[in-house]
Enzyme design. Sequence first.
Site, PDB file in Angstrom:
ATOM      1  N   LYS A   1       2.462  10.602  -5.806  1.00  0.00           N
ATOM      2  CA  LYS A   1       3.044   9.391  -5.224  1.00  0.00           C
ATOM      3  C   LYS A   1       2.246   8.994  -3.991  1.00  0.00           C
ATOM      4  O   LYS A   1       2.086   9.777  -3.063  1.00  0.00           O
ATOM      5  CB  LYS A   1       4.509   9.648  -4.872  1.00  0.00           C
ATOM      6  N   GLY A  54       9.916   2.481  -5.145  1.00  0.00           N
ATOM      7  CA  GLY A  54      10.210   1.751  -3.929  1.00  0.00           C
ATOM      8  C   GLY A  54       9.260   2.089  -2.797  1.00  0.00           C
ATOM      9  O   GLY A  54       9.010   1.291  -1.916  1.00  0.00           O
ATOM     10  N   PHE A  55       8.724   3.289  -2.841  1.00  0.00           N
ATOM     11  CA  PHE A  55       7.895   3.729  -1.726  1.00  0.00           C
ATOM     12  C   PHE A  55       6.417   3.713  -2.057  1.00  0.00           C
ATOM     13  O   PHE A  55       5.600   4.160  -1.274  1.00  0.00           O
ATOM     14  CB  PHE A  55       8.313   5.134  -1.299  1.00  0.00           C
ATOM     15  N   GLY A  56       6.073   3.238  -3.247  1.00  0.00           N
ATOM     16  CA  GLY A  56       4.665   3.186  -3.597  1.00  0.00           C
ATOM     17  C   GLY A  56       4.447   3.592  -5.041  1.00  0.00           C
ATOM     18  O   GLY A  56       5.366   4.052  -5.726  1.00  0.00           O
ATOM     19  N   PRO A  57       3.201   3.393  -5.517  1.00  0.00           N
ATOM     20  CA  PRO A  57       2.908   3.686  -6.914  1.00  0.00           C
ATOM     21  C   PRO A  57       2.866   5.200  -7.192  1.00  0.00           C
ATOM     22  O   PRO A  57       2.596   5.996  -6.307  1.00  0.00           O
ATOM     23  CB  PRO A  57       1.527   3.072  -7.121  1.00  0.00           C
ATOM     24  N   VAL A  58       3.142   5.542  -8.451  1.00  0.00           N
ATOM     25  CA  VAL A  58       3.129   6.944  -8.867  1.00  0.00           C
ATOM     26  C   VAL A  58       2.121   7.117  -9.991  1.00  0.00           C
ATOM     27  O   VAL A  58       2.050   6.300 -10.904  1.00  0.00           O
ATOM     28  CB  VAL A  58       4.525   7.373  -9.384  1.00  0.00           C
ATOM     29  N   GLY A  60       4.158   4.335 -12.710  1.00  0.00           N
ATOM     30  CA  GLY A  60       5.111   3.301 -12.325  1.00  0.00           C
ATOM     31  C   GLY A  60       4.990   2.982 -10.865  1.00  0.00           C
ATOM     32  O   GLY A  60       4.175   3.553 -10.138  1.00  0.00           O
ATOM     33  N   ASP A 112      18.326   4.990  -2.341  1.00  0.00           N
ATOM     34  CA  ASP A 112      17.714   4.220  -3.416  1.00  0.00           C
ATOM     35  C   ASP A 112      17.952   4.916  -4.740  1.00  0.00           C
ATOM     36  O   ASP A 112      17.046   5.085  -5.544  1.00  0.00           O
ATOM     37  CB  ASP A 112      16.218   4.012  -3.135  1.00  0.00           C
TER      38      ASP A 112
END
Length: 823
Positions: A533, A515-519, A512, A630
């Site tokens: 992450k 908010g802080f980047g793709p995982v 997914g 968040d």
Amino acid sequence: MACMACLLLALAFVAAEAQQMQANISRGSSLTPTTNSTWLSRSGLYAFGFYRQGNGYAVGIFLAGIPKKTVIWTANRDDPPVSNNATLLFTGDGLALSTEEDQNYLVKSSGSSSYATILDSGNFVLYNSSQEIVWQSFDHPTDTLLPGQRLLAGEELFSAKSEADHSTGIFRLKMQNDGNLVQYPVDSLDTRPYAYYASSTFGAGENVTLNFGAYGHLYLLNSTGSNIRNITDGGLPTDEGKLYLMRIDADGIFRLYSHGLKKNAILSIEWVSSKDKCVPKGLCGLNSYCVLSDLKAECRCLPGFEFVNQGNPTSGCERNFVADACKNRNENFTYTMEELESTTWEDVSYNSLRLSNKDDCIQGCLEDCDCAAAFFDDTNCRKQRLPLKYGRRANGTSNIALIKVGAPKPDTDRRIVQPGSKKKAHKWIWIGTAIGAALLVMVLCISRRKLFSGETNPMVENELLEWMESDRSTGDVNGLQNDGKMGNNLTVFSYASVVAATTNFSKENKLGQGGFGPVYKGKLVTGQEIAVKRLSRCSGQGTLEFKNELILISELQHTNLVQLFGFCIHGEERILIYAYMPNKSLDYFLFDSTRAMLLDWTKRFNIIEGIAQGLLYLHKYSRMRVIHRDLKASNVLLDEYMKPKISDFGLARIFTHNELEANTNRVVGTYGYMSPEYAMEGIFSIKSDVYSFGVLMLEIISGRKNSSFYNADRVLNIVGYAWELWKEGRGLELMDPTLKDSCTEDQLFRCFHVGLLCVEENAADRPSMSDVVSMLTTETISLPLPTRPAFVIRRNVIESDISRGELQVISVNGLSNTTVAGR
Ligand SMILES: *[C@@H]1O[C@H](CO)[C@@H](O)[C@H](O)[C@H]1NC(C)=O
Ligand SMILES: *[C@@H]1O[C@H](CO)[C@@H](O)[C@H](O)[C@H]1NC(C)=O
Ligand SMILES: *[C@@H]1O[C@H](CO)[C@@H](O)[C@H](O)[C@H]1NC(C)=O
Ligand SMILES: *[C@@H]1O[C@H](CO)[C@@H](O)[C@H](O)[C@H]1NC(C)=O
Ligand SMILES: *[C@@H]1O[C@H](CO)[C@@H](O)[C@H](O)[C@H]1NC(C)=O
Ligand SMILES: *[C@@H]1O[C@H](CO)[C@@H](O)[C@H](O)[C@H]1NC(C)=O
Ligand SMILES: *[C@@H]1O[C@H](CO)[C@@H](O)[C@H](O)[C@H]1NC(C)=O
Ligand SMILES: *[C@@H]1O[C@H](CO)[C@@H](O)[C@H](O)[C@H]1NC(C)=O
Ligand SMILES: *[C@@H]1O[C@H](CO)[C@@H](O)[C@H](O)[C@H]1NC(C)=O
Ligand SMILES: *[C@@H]1O[C@H](CO)[C@@H](O)[C@H](O)[C@H]1NC(C)=O
Ligand SMILES: *[C@@H]1O[C@H](CO)[C@@H](O)[C@H](O)[C@H]1NC(C)=O
Ligand SMILES: *[C@@H]1O[C@H](CO)[C@@H](O)[C@H](O)[C@H]1NC(C)=O
């Protein structure tokens, strides 16, 4: 009593700067740090108001009538001091502290308050118009109790950081629900191994209270009002004018003090919980132990260790030698065991052997690279990893601590040590071996090879590179530790291993986009599954600073937080490695009509409770206060038992720290979960998280996304929708229909009600997470009625602009500001 009166009168003269003595403080009265800074009790002995703290002011109660202004109580003790521009205003809702930046309720009364008094007992009380108490400082003790005050079952006193700094320190005194009054270090469980004082009244039943009577009498009463234990005997004189107070001091010992009221009287100790100042566990930091010297506590390092912070002996100690040469079979390095007699430690042995020969114990530890120390008591050899905790010299114990100490063999010393510079030599020793790898991975990854330019043996560098390429770099606990930080489980992953684990960040492995980047999902060669992450846009972050932040974050450990395993730094990339959660995230279940059926009401309630506990820990019990910023369904992951784990906590911290330096970095929050003050003004506080939590709770009840409530003529979010149903008494309609059979209506309504309180417009009106937890778990607490929540403003201003649902907060010169920026 007549005597008491003249005594109090006498005190009034002692009062240094007699301020206006106000028996009744009326609504609308205010204080500022410089003029009218306090309200005095009638006797002039106690003052409520501003006192100096650090380079600013705090609000609290102190003994004004004696020369040494002793602080008794502090409002919001962990908040930073305020400047002399602050104003404290007494309103119908309590006490509001306004500074240039914000307004914050220090005291929130449970009903409308009409007047206030600082009583001669030192209790600050707010009354409603029918003269009933709506709030009193005696119900919220910090580190001190005064005569007449009680500590109820379940309540705790927390020591101050130091005599001058009244924020929360490292010790606590708890009146336990099992009837025992116990002292522990702050960051420990309530279990025996951590206790260092107990009243030995375990099993006296529920609702035992600690009471402080006249004449310095401290005693425990059981629920039927019988005195079950005298902690101090009382019977101390009061005739010549003495006041008493008890306090858990910054050094962890709890003491009963008296103070004469004559001119040159001083605070004197009447009783102590322990005469031995080394008794409080954790007084000396990790890998150090406490020794009494002239009745003073002194912290000493283990052999082969030195203080992390030379100026601060309680900071703990770190190795001054290389330990990993053991694993790397470096024959140029040698280890010995040094003995430390008569010390006691926390025993968390990973291996215990029945041995009666000390030499066998020594040998066993030397041969085991994991073994950093062993405790030997003539029958058992208990091997320990670092850090060693709660050490103290204790005469009479047969326990011998055997500590592994290492040194380069003399003949090979020269190869690494640069002559003439001891400090540098030390550095090169540990760079030259694996222990510096944490730093090195970073240093090398960012190609600052000039660090190595010519000065070192190229062989060393090659070895290092090789070592880093292999996954032996995992488990690099010591590397971080030797960089001056506490023990932790953080692992430094090589970029190659992260690439391999995620098949070069392939699309198939993408879980997914947070908010802080793709995982990404990954699998290590060991077969362990991980979540990876890849942080975006934080290139301004310095590696060391980033690493320090991560160490802090890795110390946040709670069953409702996702555990950080480690990290990797590669060029501009910063990658975090977490435990993989097989059941994905809450939104995956909640917002899917079939999967939602798997979440019956009991599961949902447990999830709500778990999230609340995790958030409470972040806000209140973790060593540093963390605001998540968040919180949303997709940031709540579920483990195999559907237990919720909050993820992405602490990341806001990493990003905002950076804001102070670079003003282009962005912190992303999610529209719909954002409190109005955050979305509109960029102001965040723990209450913004409470707002998000409220939205999340409404989503869990309804099984619907906050943005999914549209009808023909207007757009409404979940908060607005829930409020309308509530107003019209149609609360049950909010419930997810799949919950019909499993739900406990009372509980669901309670959640609904608390949810609405959490989304109140005014941040100060929202409950804190500890209120939320008690409201959710204690059915007998009656809840205030919610008022119209915050949903209207945003609808008009922002909703039309962004359908993508993300807001970005851009910092301007360190102050956060929010602008709407679609991505
Ligand atoms: C304080 O105010 C209350 C309520 O108005 C009143 O009953 C009481 O007598 C006042 N006390 C003093 C000392 O003025
Ligand atoms: C505050 O102090 C000023 C003088 O410094 C005085 O005029 C005023 O009456 C005081 N106000 C209150 C509420 O005590
Ligand atoms: C206090 O307010 C004055 C004027 O409003 C301002 O110049 C000053 O910088 C403020 N001081 C602090 C410490 O905020
Ligand atoms: C004052 O508080 C008491 C107890 O909480 C309550 O019964 C009473 O109604 C309150 N009075 C007013 C005027 O709010
Ligand atoms: C302790 O207090 C709680 C709350 O007041 C009450 O429910 C409980 O019955 C009490 N327990 C005993 C043993 O009195
Ligand atoms: C409280 O203590 C008294 C005297 O020890 C005892 O008789 C009584 O049963 C105790 N009450 C409870 C609830 O344990
Ligand atoms: C505590 O001391 C008081 C006198 O101060 C005495 O009456 C009482 O019995 C004592 N309680 C216990 C449990 O010893
Ligand atoms: C130990 O020292 C010798 C001689 O300096 C060197 O040849 C050897 O490579 C060193 N071994 C290790 C593991 O550093
Ligand atoms: C322990 O023993 C040492 C040396 O015999 C002595 O100096 C010290 O005072 C003793 N400490 C205690 C707490 O008895
Ligand atoms: C390290 O991890 C182990 C198991 O994963 C855990 O039991 C231990 O508490 C952790 N220690 C620290 C300091 O985080
Ligand atoms: C991974 O992918 C990037 C671009 O997507 C490519 O440049 C790189 O060579 C790949 N690395 C490996 C090890 O396959
Ligand atoms: C925040 O943005 C508003 C509108 O763009 C601006 O008026 C205000 O000065 C900004 N505040 C800060 C602290 O930058």
